[in-house]
Design a protein around this motif. Structure first.
Motif, PDB file in Angstrom:
ATOM      1  N   VAL A 198      36.819  42.249  34.479  1.00 33.30           N
ATOM      2  CA  VAL A 198      38.127  42.169  33.830  1.00 33.30           C
ATOM      3  C   VAL A 198      37.915  42.447  32.350  1.00 33.30           C
ATOM      4  O   VAL A 198      37.142  41.758  31.685  1.00 33.30           O
ATOM      5  CB  VAL A 198      38.759  40.774  34.022  1.00 33.30           C
ATOM      6  CG1 VAL A 198      40.136  40.726  33.373  1.00 33.30           C
ATOM      7  CG2 VAL A 198      38.848  40.413  35.502  1.00 33.30           C
ATOM      8  N   THR A 199      38.614  43.474  31.852  1.00 36.14           N
ATOM      9  CA  THR A 199      38.473  43.879  30.459  1.00 36.14           C
ATOM     10  C   THR A 199      39.790  43.648  29.722  1.00 36.14           C
ATOM     11  O   THR A 199      40.837  44.103  30.175  1.00 36.14           O
ATOM     12  CB  THR A 199      38.091  45.371  30.361  1.00 36.14           C
ATOM     13  OG1 THR A 199      36.912  45.593  31.135  1.00 36.14           O
ATOM     14  CG2 THR A 199      37.842  45.780  28.913  1.00 36.14           C
ATOM     15  N   ALA A 202      31.308  45.644  24.669  1.00 39.18           N
ATOM     16  CA  ALA A 202      32.145  44.437  24.635  1.00 39.18           C
ATOM     17  C   ALA A 202      31.802  43.608  23.405  1.00 39.18           C
ATOM     18  O   ALA A 202      30.676  43.641  22.910  1.00 39.18           O
ATOM     19  CB  ALA A 202      31.914  43.609  25.889  1.00 39.18           C
ATOM     20  N   ASP A 203      32.801  42.862  22.929  1.00 45.08           N
ATOM     21  CA  ASP A 203      32.560  41.940  21.825  1.00 45.08           C
ATOM     22  C   ASP A 203      32.107  40.579  22.339  1.00 45.08           C
ATOM     23  O   ASP A 203      31.283  39.916  21.714  1.00 45.08           O
ATOM     24  CB  ASP A 203      33.828  41.784  20.981  1.00 45.08           C
ATOM     25  CG  ASP A 203      34.180  43.085  20.279  1.00 45.08           C
ATOM     26  OD1 ASP A 203      33.320  43.611  19.552  1.00 45.08           O
ATOM     27  OD2 ASP A 203      35.298  43.581  20.489  1.00 45.08           O
ATOM     28  N   THR A 204      32.684  40.150  23.470  1.00 46.42           N
ATOM     29  CA  THR A 204      32.270  38.903  24.121  1.00 46.42           C
ATOM     30  C   THR A 204      32.260  39.114  25.624  1.00 46.42           C
ATOM     31  O   THR A 204      33.031  39.914  26.161  1.00 46.42           O
ATOM     32  CB  THR A 204      33.220  37.731  23.797  1.00 46.42           C
ATOM     33  OG1 THR A 204      34.544  38.096  24.157  1.00 46.42           O
ATOM     34  CG2 THR A 204      33.156  37.351  22.338  1.00 46.42           C
ATOM     35  N   ILE A 205      31.378  38.374  26.298  1.00 50.01           N
ATOM     36  CA  ILE A 205      31.232  38.489  27.748  1.00 50.01           C
ATOM     37  C   ILE A 205      31.202  37.084  28.341  1.00 50.01           C
ATOM     38  O   ILE A 205      30.504  36.198  27.836  1.00 50.01           O
ATOM     39  CB  ILE A 205      29.933  39.231  28.121  1.00 50.01           C
ATOM     40  CG1 ILE A 205      29.928  40.643  27.521  1.00 50.01           C
ATOM     41  CG2 ILE A 205      29.747  39.290  29.636  1.00 50.01           C
ATOM     42  CD1 ILE A 205      28.598  41.362  27.619  1.00 50.01           C
ATOM     43  N   ALA A 206      31.950  36.907  29.433  1.00 52.93           N
ATOM     44  CA  ALA A 206      31.933  35.666  30.207  1.00 52.93           C
ATOM     45  C   ALA A 206      31.547  36.038  31.635  1.00 52.93           C
ATOM     46  O   ALA A 206      32.066  37.010  32.188  1.00 52.93           O
ATOM     47  CB  ALA A 206      33.292  34.997  30.181  1.00 52.93           C
ATOM     48  N   ILE A 207      30.622  35.279  32.228  1.00 54.86           N
ATOM     49  CA  ILE A 207      30.132  35.579  33.575  1.00 54.86           C
ATOM     50  C   ILE A 207      30.435  34.404  34.495  1.00 54.86           C
ATOM     51  O   ILE A 207      30.122  33.254  34.162  1.00 54.86           O
ATOM     52  CB  ILE A 207      28.611  35.867  33.553  1.00 54.86           C
ATOM     53  CG1 ILE A 207      28.291  37.005  32.583  1.00 54.86           C
ATOM     54  CG2 ILE A 207      28.122  36.200  34.956  1.00 54.86           C
ATOM     55  CD1 ILE A 207      26.810  37.222  32.342  1.00 54.86           C
ATOM     56  N   PHE A 208      31.021  34.722  35.646  1.00 63.58           N
ATOM     57  CA  PHE A 208      31.374  33.714  36.641  1.00 63.58           C
ATOM     58  C   PHE A 208      30.867  34.172  38.003  1.00 63.58           C
ATOM     59  O   PHE A 208      30.663  35.361  38.221  1.00 63.58           O
ATOM     60  CB  PHE A 208      32.899  33.544  36.712  1.00 63.58           C
ATOM     61  CG  PHE A 208      33.535  33.229  35.401  1.00 63.58           C
ATOM     62  CD1 PHE A 208      33.590  31.923  34.945  1.00 63.58           C
ATOM     63  CD2 PHE A 208      34.077  34.228  34.608  1.00 63.58           C
ATOM     64  CE1 PHE A 208      34.179  31.623  33.720  1.00 63.58           C
ATOM     65  CE2 PHE A 208      34.668  33.948  33.385  1.00 63.58           C
ATOM     66  CZ  PHE A 208      34.714  32.635  32.942  1.00 63.58           C
ATOM     67  N   GLY A 209      30.707  33.228  38.928  1.00 60.25           N
ATOM     68  CA  GLY A 209      30.354  33.601  40.294  1.00 60.25           C
ATOM     69  C   GLY A 209      29.609  32.506  41.021  1.00 60.25           C
ATOM     70  O   GLY A 209      29.189  31.515  40.424  1.00 60.25           O
ATOM     71  N   VAL A 219      40.659  35.953  39.802  1.00 63.47           N
ATOM     72  CA  VAL A 219      39.606  36.335  38.847  1.00 63.47           C
ATOM     73  C   VAL A 219      40.236  36.669  37.497  1.00 63.47           C
ATOM     74  O   VAL A 219      39.776  36.200  36.450  1.00 63.47           O
ATOM     75  CB  VAL A 219      38.768  37.527  39.380  1.00 63.47           C
ATOM     76  CG1 VAL A 219      37.844  38.061  38.291  1.00 63.47           C
ATOM     77  CG2 VAL A 219      37.969  37.122  40.603  1.00 63.47           C
ATOM     78  N   ILE A 220      41.304  37.454  37.511  1.00 65.52           N
ATOM     79  CA  ILE A 220      41.986  37.806  36.255  1.00 65.52           C
ATOM     80  C   ILE A 220      42.481  36.546  35.551  1.00 65.52           C
ATOM     81  O   ILE A 220      42.286  36.380  34.341  1.00 65.52           O
ATOM     82  CB  ILE A 220      43.154  38.786  36.524  1.00 65.52           C
ATOM     83  CG1 ILE A 220      42.608  40.135  36.989  1.00 65.52           C
ATOM     84  CG2 ILE A 220      44.014  38.960  35.274  1.00 65.52           C
ATOM     85  CD1 ILE A 220      43.669  41.078  37.537  1.00 65.52           C
ATOM     86  N   ALA A 221      43.092  35.634  36.320  1.00 64.23           N
ATOM     87  CA  ALA A 221      43.605  34.389  35.728  1.00 64.23           C
ATOM     88  C   ALA A 221      42.474  33.535  35.161  1.00 64.23           C
ATOM     89  O   ALA A 221      42.604  32.973  34.071  1.00 64.23           O
ATOM     90  CB  ALA A 221      44.394  33.605  36.766  1.00 64.23           C
ATOM     91  N   LEU A 222      41.355  33.449  35.874  1.00 70.63           N
ATOM     92  CA  LEU A 222      40.204  32.668  35.407  1.00 70.63           C
ATOM     93  C   LEU A 222      39.685  33.213  34.078  1.00 70.63           C
ATOM     94  O   LEU A 222      39.455  32.461  33.124  1.00 70.63           O
ATOM     95  CB  LEU A 222      39.083  32.693  36.449  1.00 70.63           C
ATOM     96  CG  LEU A 222      37.744  32.087  36.038  1.00 70.63           C
ATOM     97  CD1 LEU A 222      37.848  30.561  35.992  1.00 70.63           C
ATOM     98  CD2 LEU A 222      36.649  32.515  36.983  1.00 70.63           C
ATOM     99  N   VAL A 223      39.504  34.520  34.009  1.00 73.75           N
ATOM    100  CA  VAL A 223      38.972  35.142  32.794  1.00 73.75           C
ATOM    101  C   VAL A 223      39.970  35.004  31.645  1.00 73.75           C
ATOM    102  O   VAL A 223      39.598  34.635  30.524  1.00 73.75           O
ATOM    103  CB  VAL A 223      38.603  36.620  33.055  1.00 73.75           C
ATOM    104  CG1 VAL A 223      38.201  37.311  31.769  1.00 73.75           C
ATOM    105  CG2 VAL A 223      37.484  36.713  34.089  1.00 73.75           C
ATOM    106  N   ARG A 224      41.251  35.277  31.902  1.00 77.17           N
ATOM    107  CA  ARG A 224      42.283  35.143  30.867  1.00 77.17           C
ATOM    108  C   ARG A 224      42.322  33.706  30.352  1.00 77.17           C
ATOM    109  O   ARG A 224      42.398  33.467  29.151  1.00 77.17           O
ATOM    110  CB  ARG A 224      43.647  35.542  31.424  1.00 77.17           C
ATOM    111  CG  ARG A 224      44.744  35.521  30.353  1.00 77.17           C
ATOM    112  CD  ARG A 224      46.127  35.798  30.893  1.00 77.17           C
ATOM    113  NE  ARG A 224      46.213  37.056  31.591  1.00 77.17           N
ATOM    114  CZ  ARG A 224      46.648  37.165  32.852  1.00 77.17           C
ATOM    115  NH1 ARG A 224      47.008  36.107  33.536  1.00 77.17           N
ATOM    116  NH2 ARG A 224      46.724  38.351  33.424  1.00 77.17           N
TER     117      ARG A 224
END
Length: 140
Positions: A16-17, A81-88, A125-130
């Motif tokens: 998600v960008t 990217a300026d910042t990265i968040a990783i989930f899984g 996934v989009i909601a989690l990242v947002r």
């Protein structure tokens, strides 16, 4: 500003960008083969464990190389990217973070969080990242 959140497992990654123009979702397939030991109906002790160990180590080495190729694809996507968040789930997110920190240091420094999460739909996934980026005041 470009912020990327990735939900990753061994099968695929949902990237998600967020940019000033909006958000996008991209799915990246891993191409990691899942190994099933053939002939597992007979007892392992009768088959000769040395041969089984050799086959398993070959599969594990192949999986390791396939994961490296998968992580390389994801590193190329996240490089600006300026910042990265990783989930899984499981250990794949942590393996990805470690790969970034060891082999893609400039990208690895941009990872802000690695968090275990269950399987999710694309919208989840989009909601989690947002949610992560907005709660941390990274995007508004």
């Amino acid at each position: 500003m470009k912020h990327i959140g990735i939900w990753i497992d061994k099968k695929n990654a949902k990237v998600v960008t967020f940019t000033k123009d909006g958000e996008t979702l991209e799915t990246v397939l891993s191409e990691v083969e899942f190994f099933n030991r053939k002939g597992s109906s007979r007892p392992r002790l009768k088959t000769g464990m040395a041969q089984d160990v050799v086959h398993e180590s070959m599969y594990l080495e192949r999986e390791k190389q396939q994961l490296k190729a998968y992580f390389k694809k994801l590193a190329a996507i996240t490089k600006d990217a300026d910042t990265i968040a990783i989930f899984g789930p499981a250990s794949t997110p942590e393996k990805f973070r470690k790969e970034l920190q060891e082999h893609y240091k400039p990208i690895g420094e941009k990872v802000k969080i690695v968090k275990k999460t269950d399987s999710m739909t694309d919208n989840q996934v989009i909601a989690l990242v947002r949610d992560y980026f907005s709660h941390n005041k990274i995007i508004m």
